[in-house]
Design a protein around this motif. Sequence first.
Motif, PDB file in Angstrom:
ATOM      1  N   ARG A 272       2.471   4.348  -7.065  1.00 52.96           N
ATOM      2  CA  ARG A 272       1.604   3.949  -5.956  1.00 52.96           C
ATOM      3  C   ARG A 272       0.310   3.441  -6.555  1.00 52.96           C
ATOM      4  O   ARG A 272      -0.308   4.119  -7.359  1.00 52.96           O
ATOM      5  CB  ARG A 272       1.336   5.109  -5.001  1.00 52.96           C
ATOM      6  CG  ARG A 272       0.555   4.698  -3.761  1.00 52.96           C
ATOM      7  CD  ARG A 272       0.558   5.823  -2.742  1.00 52.96           C
ATOM      8  NE  ARG A 272      -0.049   5.388  -1.475  1.00 52.96           N
ATOM      9  CZ  ARG A 272      -1.317   5.574  -1.171  1.00 52.96           C
ATOM     10  NH1 ARG A 272      -2.125   6.189  -2.028  1.00 52.96           N
ATOM     11  NH2 ARG A 272      -1.785   5.152  -0.025  1.00 52.96           N
ATOM     12  N   TRP A 273      -0.050   2.236  -6.159  1.00 49.70           N
ATOM     13  CA  TRP A 273      -1.181   1.549  -6.782  1.00 49.70           C
ATOM     14  C   TRP A 273      -0.951   1.531  -8.296  1.00 49.70           C
ATOM     15  O   TRP A 273       0.105   1.090  -8.746  1.00 49.70           O
ATOM     16  CB  TRP A 273      -2.494   2.221  -6.404  1.00 49.70           C
ATOM     17  CG  TRP A 273      -2.774   2.200  -4.938  1.00 49.70           C
ATOM     18  CD1 TRP A 273      -2.789   3.265  -4.084  1.00 49.70           C
ATOM     19  CD2 TRP A 273      -3.065   1.069  -4.111  1.00 49.70           C
ATOM     20  NE1 TRP A 273      -3.056   2.859  -2.808  1.00 49.70           N
ATOM     21  CE2 TRP A 273      -3.238   1.514  -2.789  1.00 49.70           C
ATOM     22  CE3 TRP A 273      -3.180  -0.306  -4.370  1.00 49.70           C
ATOM     23  CZ2 TRP A 273      -3.549   0.659  -1.730  1.00 49.70           C
ATOM     24  CZ3 TRP A 273      -3.475  -1.162  -3.315  1.00 49.70           C
ATOM     25  CH2 TRP A 273      -3.660  -0.683  -2.019  1.00 49.70           C
TER      26      TRP A 273
ATOM     27  N   SER B 222       2.827   8.231   1.118  1.00 52.12           N
ATOM     28  CA  SER B 222       2.102   8.999   0.116  1.00 52.12           C
ATOM     29  C   SER B 222       2.866   9.001  -1.194  1.00 52.12           C
ATOM     30  O   SER B 222       4.080   8.836  -1.211  1.00 52.12           O
ATOM     31  CB  SER B 222       1.904  10.439   0.592  1.00 52.12           C
ATOM     32  OG  SER B 222       3.152  11.085   0.729  1.00 52.12           O
ATOM     33  N   GLY B 223       2.174   9.201  -2.267  1.00 51.95           N
ATOM     34  CA  GLY B 223       2.807   9.271  -3.570  1.00 51.95           C
ATOM     35  C   GLY B 223       3.320  10.667  -3.843  1.00 51.95           C
ATOM     36  O   GLY B 223       2.705  11.437  -4.559  1.00 51.95           O
TER      37      GLY B 223
ATOM     38  N   TYR C  68       9.362  10.364   2.127  1.00 52.72           N
ATOM     39  CA  TYR C  68       9.734   8.952   2.046  1.00 52.72           C
ATOM     40  C   TYR C  68      10.466   8.545   3.322  1.00 52.72           C
ATOM     41  O   TYR C  68      11.340   9.254   3.817  1.00 52.72           O
ATOM     42  CB  TYR C  68      10.598   8.707   0.810  1.00 52.72           C
ATOM     43  CG  TYR C  68       9.793   8.761  -0.471  1.00 52.72           C
ATOM     44  CD1 TYR C  68       9.435   9.980  -1.035  1.00 52.72           C
ATOM     45  CD2 TYR C  68       9.367   7.595  -1.092  1.00 52.72           C
ATOM     46  CE1 TYR C  68       8.674  10.031  -2.191  1.00 52.72           C
ATOM     47  CE2 TYR C  68       8.609   7.645  -2.250  1.00 52.72           C
ATOM     48  CZ  TYR C  68       8.267   8.866  -2.796  1.00 52.72           C
ATOM     49  OH  TYR C  68       7.502   8.913  -3.940  1.00 52.72           O
TER      50      TYR C  68
ATOM     51  N   THR D 125       0.816  -1.220   0.000  1.00 54.00           N
ATOM     52  CA  THR D 125       0.000   0.000   0.000  1.00 54.00           C
ATOM     53  C   THR D 125       0.850   1.270   0.000  1.00 54.00           C
ATOM     54  O   THR D 125       0.317   2.369   0.042  1.00 54.00           O
ATOM     55  CB  THR D 125      -0.928   0.011   1.216  1.00 54.00           C
ATOM     56  OG1 THR D 125      -0.125   0.006   2.406  1.00 54.00           O
ATOM     57  CG2 THR D 125      -1.863  -1.174   1.201  1.00 54.00           C
ATOM     58  N   TYR D 126       2.155   1.121  -0.063  1.00 52.98           N
ATOM     59  CA  TYR D 126       3.052   2.268  -0.021  1.00 52.98           C
ATOM     60  C   TYR D 126       3.430   2.709  -1.435  1.00 52.98           C
ATOM     61  O   TYR D 126       3.369   1.946  -2.388  1.00 52.98           O
ATOM     62  CB  TYR D 126       4.340   1.916   0.719  1.00 52.98           C
ATOM     63  CG  TYR D 126       4.206   1.846   2.216  1.00 52.98           C
ATOM     64  CD1 TYR D 126       3.408   0.895   2.825  1.00 52.98           C
ATOM     65  CD2 TYR D 126       4.915   2.725   3.014  1.00 52.98           C
ATOM     66  CE1 TYR D 126       3.307   0.828   4.197  1.00 52.98           C
ATOM     67  CE2 TYR D 126       4.827   2.665   4.394  1.00 52.98           C
ATOM     68  CZ  TYR D 126       4.021   1.712   4.981  1.00 52.98           C
ATOM     69  OH  TYR D 126       3.934   1.655   6.343  1.00 52.98           O
ATOM     70  N   ALA D 127       3.861   3.942  -1.532  1.00 51.96           N
ATOM     71  CA  ALA D 127       4.485   4.413  -2.756  1.00 51.96           C
ATOM     72  C   ALA D 127       5.947   3.981  -2.760  1.00 51.96           C
ATOM     73  O   ALA D 127       6.627   4.007  -1.731  1.00 51.96           O
ATOM     74  CB  ALA D 127       4.401   5.932  -2.847  1.00 51.96           C
TER      75      ALA D 127
END
Length: 120
Positions: free
Chosen positions: A52-53, A99-100, A107, A31-33
Amino acid sequence: QVQLVESGGGLVQAGGSLRLSCAASGRTFRTYAMGWFRQAPGKEREFVAGKRWSSAYYADSVKGRFTISRDNAKNTVYLQMNSLKPEDTAVYYCAVGLSGSTSDVEYDYWGQGTQVTVSS
């Protein structure tokens, strides 16, 4: 303990290609970027690409030449770099964050870096 290990760097002539890999261990980052940054000598670290995704995003300087992909089953992110230019020479780092973002402060985990050198 979280660990990111990059590989695939090296010396290549201008116009050539390299594929960087970054294997993560210690937890699952589904689920992480996951992203790539680079730092050239005397310059600040800069964003290169992130995913991400299903969303992928790139710095303008690499759009159309670099492609980021990830294999969540292997907890690995890749950076395919084509049409390399001497100005792509840098240490490339992979990173993981919630977050992306294109900002390195977003990060949380970082690899040790891998050198990419493009000769003219």
